[in-house]
Enzyme design. Structure first.
Site, mmCIF file in Angstrom:
data_model
loop_
_atom_site.group_PDB
_atom_site.id
_atom_site.type_symbol
_atom_site.label_atom_id
_atom_site.label_comp_id
_atom_site.label_asym_id
_atom_site.label_seq_id
_atom_site.Cartn_x
_atom_site.Cartn_y
_atom_site.Cartn_z
ATOM 1 N N GLY A 176 -54.571 -58.461 3.895
ATOM 2 C CA GLY A 176 -54.312 -57.152 3.320
ATOM 3 C C GLY A 176 -53.546 -56.228 4.235
ATOM 4 C CD GLN B 220 -56.992 -56.078 -5.054
ATOM 5 O OE1 GLN B 220 -57.050 -56.775 -4.039
ATOM 6 N NE2 GLN B 220 -57.786 -55.034 -5.262
ATOM 7 N NE ARG B 221 -57.580 -57.949 -0.211
ATOM 8 C CZ ARG B 221 -58.043 -58.945 -0.942
ATOM 9 N NH1 ARG B 221 -57.824 -58.995 -2.236
ATOM 10 N NH2 ARG B 221 -58.734 -59.932 -0.391
ATOM 11 C CE LYS C 48 -54.872 -65.330 3.143
ATOM 12 N NZ LYS C 48 -55.825 -64.229 3.426
ATOM 13 C CB CYS D 148 -62.696 -56.589 0.788
ATOM 14 S SG CYS D 148 -61.805 -58.097 1.172
#
Length: 270
Positions: free
Chosen positions: A43, A74-75, A88, A189
């Site tokens: 994020g 989403q982020r 990633k 989160c």
């Protein structure tokens, strides 16, 4: 790097930097010569990576051992649906390469730990901590503080975030938080959720602090903690003071991260 070494494509790409007083060709050259390590491609790391790459930071290291999950999208804006299941660092590296060919991406597909943190941070001019756990935050703080490498700290929680910069003359992260809170007392989160735009705000501030430090312009958040409340749409600035008894940044502090047990409270051994 002198202005004569900027080719026509670079003069065009970075023209909005080059025409600015305080930046100019010399400032852009400093960015192209710079080496920045981003810890985490999630994020906070995602917007930081995007803006540092767009700004033309010449060498961009990315440390992460995780894979892209659909719930990340989403982020975590450097990853897309086609990247789900991919490492990633590979997804982020491909994003950077497509965005700016001037940037050399150095993916480090590994988890930051006591055995590799010094060798990683020592190869860079500035470190951005975009991690989501206390163990990594203390590792980055201790290694960078001992090595004299400036770094940016960011953290997010639901609708709130905080960010500061440590450049060596200021307090360090341990001056704020000498030890990590007990396990389970600060939910992540995945448990509590996070507003998708929140890390974009904090990560963009981290990227801004990074380029200002690399070009040595403006006032950084050195000695100040900036707190952001997305629901209230407000920022609050808190002064930070050095702890004269800090086990890391005080004169009587440790000389090596080997004096720290990076588990549980991440406490420095007496």
């Amino acid at each position: 790097m002198s202005d004569l070494s900027l080719d026509a494509t670079q003069l065009d790409r970075y023209s909005r930097h080059i025409i600015m007083d305080g930046v100019g060709p010399a400032g852009q050259g400093s960015l192209l010569d710079a080496r920045v390590l981003v810890v985490g491609a999630g994020g906070l790391g995602a917007p930081t990576i995007q803006y540092l790459a767009a700004a033309g930071v010449g060498r961009l290291g990315i440390v992460d051992d995780d894979v892209v999950e659909r719930s990340n999208l989403q982020r975590q804006i450097v990853h897309g649906d086609d990247d789900v299941g991919e490492k990633k660092v590979d997804s982020a590296a491909r994003f950077v390469e497509q965005l700016n060919p001037d940037v050399t991406v150095e993916p480090h597909d590994e988890r930051l730990g006591p055995d590799n943190v010094r060798s990683l941070v020592d190869d860079y001019d500035f470190v951005v901590d975009g991690s989501d756990n206390f163990r990594t935050r203390y590792l980055v703080n201790d290694a960078c503080t001992l090595a004299g490498i400036p770094f940016s700290h960011g953290a997010i929680y639901r609708f709130e975030g905080q960010v500061t910069t440590f450049e060596g003359e200021s307090p360090c992260y341990r001056c704020l938080f000498p030890e990590a809170p007990p396990a389970g007392t600060v939910p992540d989160c995945a448990t509590t959720g996070v507003l998708g735009m929140l890390p974009g705000v904090i990560g963009t501030i981290q990227a801004t602090e990074t380029v200002k430090s690399l070009m040595d312009i403006g006032e950084r958040l050195d000695g100040r903690l900036l707190s952001y409340d997305a629901l209230a749409m407000s920022f609050e600035e808190l002064p930070l003071r050095a702890d004269p008894d800090c086990p890391v940044c005080a004169e009587s502090g440790i000389d090596s991260i080997e004096d720290v047990e990076y588990a549980g409270s991440c406490a420095v051994a007496d």
